[in-house]
Write an enzyme that holds these catalytic residues in place. Structure first.
Site, PDB file in Angstrom:
ATOM      1  N   GLY A  45      -4.864   6.835  -5.244  1.00 24.77           N
ATOM      2  CA  GLY A  45      -5.651   7.005  -4.021  1.00 24.77           C
ATOM      3  C   GLY A  45      -7.008   6.339  -4.012  1.00 24.77           C
ATOM      4  O   GLY A  45      -7.216   5.610  -3.402  1.00 24.77           O
ATOM      5  N   ASN A  47      -7.256   4.177  -6.432  1.00 25.97           N
ATOM      6  CA  ASN A  47      -7.359   2.582  -6.435  1.00 25.97           C
ATOM      7  C   ASN A  47      -7.193   1.829  -5.228  1.00 25.97           C
ATOM      8  O   ASN A  47      -7.848   0.919  -4.978  1.00 25.97           O
ATOM      9  CB  ASN A  47      -6.059   2.247  -7.238  1.00 25.97           C
ATOM     10  CG  ASN A  47      -6.092   2.639  -8.729  1.00 25.97           C
ATOM     11  OD1 ASN A  47      -7.275   3.043  -9.357  1.00 25.97           O
ATOM     12  ND2 ASN A  47      -4.881   2.749  -9.383  1.00 25.97           N
ATOM     13  N   ASP A 231      -1.299  -0.689  -5.541  1.00 21.67           N
ATOM     14  CA  ASP A 231      -2.297  -0.341  -4.796  1.00 21.67           C
ATOM     15  C   ASP A 231      -3.326  -1.223  -4.283  1.00 21.67           C
ATOM     16  O   ASP A 231      -3.446  -1.113  -2.961  1.00 21.67           O
ATOM     17  CB  ASP A 231      -3.199   0.663  -5.687  1.00 21.67           C
ATOM     18  CG  ASP A 231      -2.430   1.796  -6.443  1.00 21.67           C
ATOM     19  OD1 ASP A 231      -1.588   2.267  -5.681  1.00 21.67           O
ATOM     20  OD2 ASP A 231      -2.696   2.037  -7.447  1.00 21.67           O
ATOM     21  N   ASN A 255       0.303 -10.344  -0.936  1.00 16.44           N
ATOM     22  CA  ASN A 255       1.001 -10.695  -2.095  1.00 16.44           C
ATOM     23  C   ASN A 255      -0.140 -11.550  -2.849  1.00 16.44           C
ATOM     24  O   ASN A 255      -0.342 -11.234  -4.207  1.00 16.44           O
ATOM     25  CB  ASN A 255       2.057 -11.571  -1.659  1.00 16.44           C
ATOM     26  CG  ASN A 255       3.290 -11.124  -1.438  1.00 16.44           C
ATOM     27  OD1 ASN A 255       3.457  -9.799  -1.360  1.00 16.44           O
ATOM     28  ND2 ASN A 255       4.190 -11.987  -0.806  1.00 16.44           N
TER      29      ASN A 255
END
Length: 288
Positions: A45, A47, A231, A255
């Site tokens: 969370g 992160n 994350d 990405n």
């Protein structure tokens, strides 16, 4: 596409990460020496909230820490990243802790001791319809269900760690984010409205009711630590989609953010603003 990044409220875990960097991961019953120990702010969370704030979104954290030195350190780390911590409870007992071993290729093994995370409550927390709520499963499933029921707006679940999910929760999710292993472990995800799946070095894809509708390749990078990469990907994908990018471009942007995170040894890496990655993808595609 809007240029204004949305408000994101993350409901989830806050942990101290104790990270042992070793040449390789131990096998069962094996002791490995020569590792390097570090302590970092972590928790899925926290992160994700830190990444959302650094990417430029207005980020709020709903979570719990213990009334101890580590809890104060975790709050300071979140505030330093630009996260609103007014809805983080300070509770009696210890702050959550994750014991992590990372090998030279960035692969890891993690054991989580939940501490204060197991007592997280949404009492007194308000959700605005215009904000995005992002949850994970490192806090109790009842808390996640309550957040899903109470929030009237866009709701996202990072279904990690993998577990059986109530049909009510899956149907409520506007987006579910998982890695390849989690997608295989939760068969019901093939019926979910929208699921983003990450495949490590093979990129990511988007599925509607089990049908692939978009994909994006990975970005080559030297791996330092994979702990915070997923994350950072989650935060970036949520912001990119909510800003109006189509599925393929949103995946490509996420990405790129995840790749930067993989190259950083921190669980809460110092990523650039979202616009930087949007522009980078546009250049790579010859748009700019």
């Amino acid at each position: 596409m809007s240029t204004r990044l949305p408000a994101v409220t993350v409901v989830g875990s806050i942990n101290l990460d104790l990270i042992a960097a070793a040449e390789r991961l131990p096998t069962a019953g094996e002791t490995i020496g020569g590792a390097f120990l570090s302590e970092q702010a972590g928790g899925k969370g926290a992160n994700q909230a830190a990444a959302a704030a650094r990417l430029g979104g207005s980020a709020r954290m709903v979570g719990a820490v213990g009334n101890d030195v580590n809890g104060r350190r975790m709050l300071d780390a979140l505030s330093g990243a630009g996260v609103d911590t007014a809805d983080v409870d300070v509770l009696p007992g210890p702050t959550g802790t994750a014991l992590i071993v990372v090998d030279r290729d960035g692969e890891n093994q993690i054991v989580v001791c939940p501490g204060a995370n197991s007592s997280l409550s949404l009492d007194g927390v308000e959700f605005r319809p215009e904000e995005t709520v992002l949850c994970q499963l490192e806090v109790g499933l009842p808390v996640v269900l309550e957040a899903a029921r109470r929030h009237a707006g866009y709701f996202v679940l990072n279904a990690a760690p993998a577990m059986d999910l109530p049909a009510e929760l899956l149907e409520r999710c506007d987006l579910v984010i998982v890695n390849e292993s989690e997608y295989a472990l939760i068969p019901a995800l093939t019926q979910a409205k929208l699921v983003a799946v990450t495949y490590g070095g093979d990129g990511s894809a988007m599925f509607e009711r089990g049908r692939k509708v978009a994909e994006a390749p990975s970005v080559a990078v030297t791996v330092a630590n994979t702990v915070g990469a997923g994350d950072a990907f989650c935060a970036a994908l949520v912001l990119a989609l909510r800003q109006g990018l189509d599925y393929a471009h949103a995946l490509a942007v996420a990405n790129a953010v995840g790749a930067d995170a993989v190259g950083d040894p921190s669980s809460q890496p110092d990523v650039a603003r979202l616009g930087h990655y949007v522009a980078r993808i546009a250049v790579s595609e010859g748009v700019l």
